[in-house]
Design a protein around this motif. Structure first.
Motif, mmCIF file in Angstrom:
data_model
loop_
_atom_site.group_PDB
_atom_site.id
_atom_site.type_symbol
_atom_site.label_atom_id
_atom_site.label_comp_id
_atom_site.label_asym_id
_atom_site.label_seq_id
_atom_site.Cartn_x
_atom_site.Cartn_y
_atom_site.Cartn_z
ATOM 1 N N LEU A 59 -27.298 25.734 1.374
ATOM 2 C CA LEU A 59 -26.961 24.330 1.141
ATOM 3 C C LEU A 59 -28.006 23.578 0.337
ATOM 4 O O LEU A 59 -27.684 22.706 -0.450
ATOM 5 C CB LEU A 59 -26.710 23.626 2.477
ATOM 6 C CG LEU A 59 -25.365 23.993 3.111
ATOM 7 C CD1 LEU A 59 -25.185 23.266 4.430
ATOM 8 C CD2 LEU A 59 -24.215 23.665 2.175
ATOM 9 N N VAL A 63 -36.114 22.069 1.911
ATOM 10 C CA VAL A 63 -36.999 22.303 3.042
ATOM 11 C C VAL A 63 -37.987 23.443 2.771
ATOM 12 O O VAL A 63 -39.046 23.512 3.378
ATOM 13 C CB VAL A 63 -36.194 22.598 4.321
ATOM 14 C CG1 VAL A 63 -37.090 22.583 5.547
ATOM 15 C CG2 VAL A 63 -35.092 21.573 4.496
ATOM 16 N N LEU A 186 -25.548 25.246 11.645
ATOM 17 C CA LEU A 186 -25.666 24.882 10.235
ATOM 18 C C LEU A 186 -27.059 24.311 9.946
ATOM 19 O O LEU A 186 -27.721 24.695 8.974
ATOM 20 C CB LEU A 186 -24.588 23.852 9.896
ATOM 21 C CG LEU A 186 -24.197 23.693 8.437
ATOM 22 C CD1 LEU A 186 -23.600 24.982 7.903
ATOM 23 C CD2 LEU A 186 -23.196 22.553 8.281
ATOM 24 N N ALA A 187 -27.495 23.418 10.824
ATOM 25 C CA ALA A 187 -28.817 22.817 10.652
ATOM 26 C C ALA A 187 -29.900 23.889 10.732
ATOM 27 O O ALA A 187 -30.891 23.851 9.997
ATOM 28 C CB ALA A 187 -29.050 21.746 11.711
ATOM 29 N N THR A 190 -30.133 25.764 7.396
ATOM 30 C CA THR A 190 -30.821 25.042 6.321
ATOM 31 C C THR A 190 -32.309 24.955 6.601
ATOM 32 O O THR A 190 -33.114 25.015 5.684
ATOM 33 C CB THR A 190 -30.271 23.613 6.144
ATOM 34 O OG1 THR A 190 -30.096 23.036 7.410
ATOM 35 C CG2 THR A 190 -28.979 23.615 5.403
ATOM 36 N N ASN A 191 -32.688 24.786 7.881
ATOM 37 C CA ASN A 191 -34.107 24.638 8.178
ATOM 38 C C ASN A 191 -34.855 25.953 8.183
ATOM 39 O O ASN A 191 -35.814 26.135 7.453
ATOM 40 C CB ASN A 191 -34.297 23.961 9.533
ATOM 41 C CG ASN A 191 -34.125 22.474 9.426
ATOM 42 O OD1 ASN A 191 -34.658 21.852 8.515
ATOM 43 N ND2 ASN A 191 -33.360 21.912 10.316
ATOM 44 N N LEU A 267 -30.514 16.407 14.203
ATOM 45 C CA LEU A 267 -30.156 15.774 12.935
ATOM 46 C C LEU A 267 -30.873 14.440 12.763
ATOM 47 O O LEU A 267 -31.398 14.137 11.685
ATOM 48 C CB LEU A 267 -28.645 15.585 12.846
ATOM 49 C CG LEU A 267 -27.852 16.874 12.664
ATOM 50 C CD1 LEU A 267 -26.365 16.600 12.614
ATOM 51 C CD2 LEU A 267 -28.291 17.581 11.396
ATOM 52 N N SER A 270 -34.656 15.009 11.954
ATOM 53 C CA SER A 270 -34.990 15.475 10.609
ATOM 54 C C SER A 270 -34.613 14.427 9.570
ATOM 55 O O SER A 270 -35.216 14.350 8.510
ATOM 56 C CB SER A 270 -34.343 16.830 10.316
ATOM 57 O OG SER A 270 -32.988 16.669 10.012
ATOM 58 N N HIS A 271 -33.622 13.592 9.894
ATOM 59 C CA HIS A 271 -33.227 12.540 8.949
ATOM 60 C C HIS A 271 -34.272 11.426 8.911
ATOM 61 O O HIS A 271 -34.616 10.911 7.849
ATOM 62 C CB HIS A 271 -31.860 11.976 9.335
ATOM 63 C CG HIS A 271 -31.334 10.970 8.360
ATOM 64 N ND1 HIS A 271 -31.073 11.287 7.045
ATOM 65 C CD2 HIS A 271 -31.033 9.658 8.500
ATOM 66 C CE1 HIS A 271 -30.634 10.208 6.425
ATOM 67 N NE2 HIS A 271 -30.607 9.209 7.282
ATOM 68 N N GLY B 65 -22.733 14.044 10.160
ATOM 69 C CA GLY B 65 -23.774 15.021 10.468
ATOM 70 C C GLY B 65 -23.855 16.100 9.403
ATOM 71 O O GLY B 65 -24.938 16.460 8.937
ATOM 72 N N LEU B 68 -25.412 14.839 6.330
ATOM 73 C CA LEU B 68 -26.877 14.725 6.481
ATOM 74 C C LEU B 68 -27.529 16.072 6.197
ATOM 75 O O LEU B 68 -28.584 16.155 5.560
ATOM 76 C CB LEU B 68 -27.234 14.284 7.897
ATOM 77 C CG LEU B 68 -27.168 12.800 8.210
ATOM 78 C CD1 LEU B 68 -27.708 12.546 9.612
ATOM 79 C CD2 LEU B 68 -27.975 12.001 7.184
ATOM 80 N N ILE B 69 -26.907 17.150 6.699
ATOM 81 C CA ILE B 69 -27.483 18.485 6.506
ATOM 82 C C ILE B 69 -27.455 18.856 5.021
ATOM 83 O O ILE B 69 -28.421 19.394 4.482
ATOM 84 C CB ILE B 69 -26.699 19.536 7.320
ATOM 85 C CG1 ILE B 69 -26.832 19.243 8.819
ATOM 86 C CG2 ILE B 69 -27.197 20.941 7.018
ATOM 87 C CD1 ILE B 69 -25.991 20.134 9.693
ATOM 88 N N ILE B 70 -26.332 18.542 4.378
ATOM 89 C CA ILE B 70 -26.166 18.973 2.981
ATOM 90 C C ILE B 70 -27.071 18.195 2.031
ATOM 91 O O ILE B 70 -27.698 18.767 1.142
ATOM 92 C CB ILE B 70 -24.689 18.815 2.552
ATOM 93 C CG1 ILE B 70 -23.835 19.820 3.312
ATOM 94 C CG2 ILE B 70 -24.530 19.027 1.050
ATOM 95 C CD1 ILE B 70 -22.352 19.656 3.100
ATOM 96 N N LYS B 72 -29.872 16.806 2.491
ATOM 97 C CA LYS B 72 -31.296 16.764 2.800
ATOM 98 C C LYS B 72 -32.140 17.277 1.633
ATOM 99 O O LYS B 72 -31.814 18.255 1.016
ATOM 100 C CB LYS B 72 -31.549 17.585 4.056
ATOM 101 C CG LYS B 72 -32.913 17.393 4.603
ATOM 102 C CD LYS B 72 -32.993 17.800 6.063
ATOM 103 C CE LYS B 72 -32.306 19.105 6.359
ATOM 104 N NZ LYS B 72 -32.298 19.466 7.738
#
Lengths: 413, 72
Positions: A59, A63, A186-187, A190-191, A267, A270-271, B65, B68-70, B72
């Motif tokens: 995605l 990071v 999903l998070a 990405t992380n 979320l 991290s936001h 949500g 937000l992930i995409i 980032k």
């Protein structure tokens, strides 16, 4: 492909192995509650999590690099240092997996990096304030924030649903839980896949294979995504069992509240820019959900063992990382020795795990009898406070023998 | 040493608020659906409508949500 030396090749492979352990170590974060409440079949759960991890890896690349940026001085970092750091992180991940304790893979990696850097360049190269602000404080804050949110949410949820038929509502909560678990997966992709990408890119830069400030090459993104997805699909069943069953007994409604709170915390943090560890958040929210139901229990002995593992993560990985860095300092044969040691000890840990297999068949069984290592950890922790009674069986005078009965339950009013 | 307490504070507040709101909404939705099965006539329609409004709000939160992930 860029010019890659043998050493650099070893570092890249080791980084992918770390990524793999990261995957199976952290499957529990997304799927433990989903599996323990029966919302998804174990195999389906890990497959879904693996797919979402893979998607997550592609995605963004923002990071990547964050793991090393700021924490240690990047200038003059050598591939050997990264290799030593990875060895520390992998071994800690494997040991905690063997005893079934969820611990932060990021902390393990940072610990390894800190230890190897200190051994290589002295304590001056580690930014202590960054360590406290970005690692230690969030580790304390995450379970508190997620736990409180999950507890309040669970309380309210039970109050609102009142006398609603549990059979009719069960299906709804399961669907909600699956959605929250998907978000966490999903998070995570990405992380954490990007942390490995960052490490490999750092190693490539350090080895002079690519120019500084490069974005991760496509093959790095691809291999990191696949490695973490494979690890996730393999499933760290031991940790899933501890997280889903060991800490508390979750009903679908609680599982939903726990997973939703955890997803929100991850979320939101991290936001807003105050990253909290996924593992710590999920563990906290599971305990919070346990406390939120009337008559719910939290097994503080398990929670205590987990907390001890969290405290030990950074120093233990740092120690191994430092030792590994010291040995690699002897030149090529030193590096080879560390590589052999890593393979041998990983194999030994795997062999040890075969004595008591935990897989998708028995992941929902009640907690395993504590093994040797678990007992050793339990022995150094203070006995759980409070009256240890079990509502179903006869009262056991547990405080007299806290180490013999580490899974004793502490009933919470 | 600088610790960003305000960021930590807002993480705490936002997480608590959103988690509780989402779980409450979803619970109301689930309860509404189960009520629909037992109730009759107008109240059943009202319960079902309320439930779907709640679920729509939750779906919107999930979509946010993911965004937000995409991004980032």
């Amino acid at each position: 492909m860029e010019h890659i030396t043998l050493l650099l090749g070893i570092v890249i492979v080791t980084a992918l192995v770390f990524d793999f352990t990261n995957g199976f170590h952290d499957t529990a974060n997304a799927m433990a509650t989903t599996i323990s409440t029966g919302a998804l079949k174990p195999k389906v759960a890990v497959a879904m999590s693996a797919a979402l991890n893979l998607v997550g890896a592609f995605l963004s690349v923002e990071v990547a690099n964050t793991i090393s940026k700021g924490l240690v001085d990047e200038t003059g970092i050598r591939p050997e240092v990264i290799f030593a750091a990875l060895v520390g992180a992998i071994l800690w991940n494997l040991v905690t997996w063997l005893v079934g304790l969820p611990s932060s893979s990021s902390h393990a990696l940072m610990g390894g990096l800190v230890g190897a850097t200190i051994a290589s360049a002295g304590t001056g190269a580690v930014h202590g304030d960054v360590l406290v602000g970005k690692v230690l404080l969030p580790a304390v804050a995450a379970p508190v924030v997620a736990g409180l949110a999950a507890m309040v949410a669970t309380r309210l949820s039970y109050k609102l649903s009142g006398g609603a038929d549990t059979k009719a509502t069960k299906k709804g909560y399961r669907a909600g839980q699956i959605a929250s678990a998907g978000l966490v997966s999903l998070a995570h992709g990405t992380n954490d896949a990007q942390k490995t990408m960052g490490i490999i890119t750092l190693a490539l830069v350090a080895g002079g294979a690519i120019a500084p400030d490069s974005n991760p090459p496509v093959w790095v993104i691809l291999s990191a995504g696949v490695a973490i997805a494979l690890g996730t699909f393999l499933g760290g069943w031991r940790i899933i069992r501890t997280m889903g069953r060991g800490l508390t007994d979750l009903q679908p409604q609680q599982g939903f509240a726990a997973q939703t709170s955890a997803a929100t915390v991850i979320l939101a943090s991290s936001h807003i820019g105050f990253s909290l560890s996924t593992t710590h958040s999920v563990s906290g929210s599971v305990m919070g959900a346990g406390l939120g139901r009337k008559g719910g229990v939290v097994r503080w002995s398990t929670a205590t063992r987990m907390a001890v593992a969290w405290v030990l993560t950074l120093p233990a990985a740092a120690l191994v990382g430092a030792l590994a860095e010291w040995v690699t300092g002897f030149g090529t044969w030193g590096t080879a020795l560390v590589a052999v040691f890593l393979v041998a000890s990983s194999f030994a840990i795997w062999r040890r795990s075969r004595h008591e297999v935990v897989d998708h068949n028995n992941v929902n069984d009640t907690e395993e009898p504590p093994g040797v290592v678990t007992q050793a950890i339990a022995a150094v922790t203070p006995p759980p406070a409070g009256t240890l009674t079990d509502g179903l069986t006869a009262t056991i005078p547990a405080p007299a023998e806290p180490t013999v009965n580490p899974s004793a339950q502490s009933r919470v009013a | 040493m600088h610790i960003d307490w305000s960021a930590l504070g807002s993480v705490f507040g936002v997480s608590l608020g959103i988690s509780v709101a989402l779980v409450a909404l979803f619970t109301l939705g689930v309860a509404g659906l189960s009520k629909k099965e037992t109730a009759q006539g107008g109240s059943a329609v009202a319960a079902a409508t309320g439930a779907y409004v709640c679920f729509a709000a939750c779906a919107a939160a999930v979509a946010y949500g993911i965004s937000l992930i995409i991004t980032k």
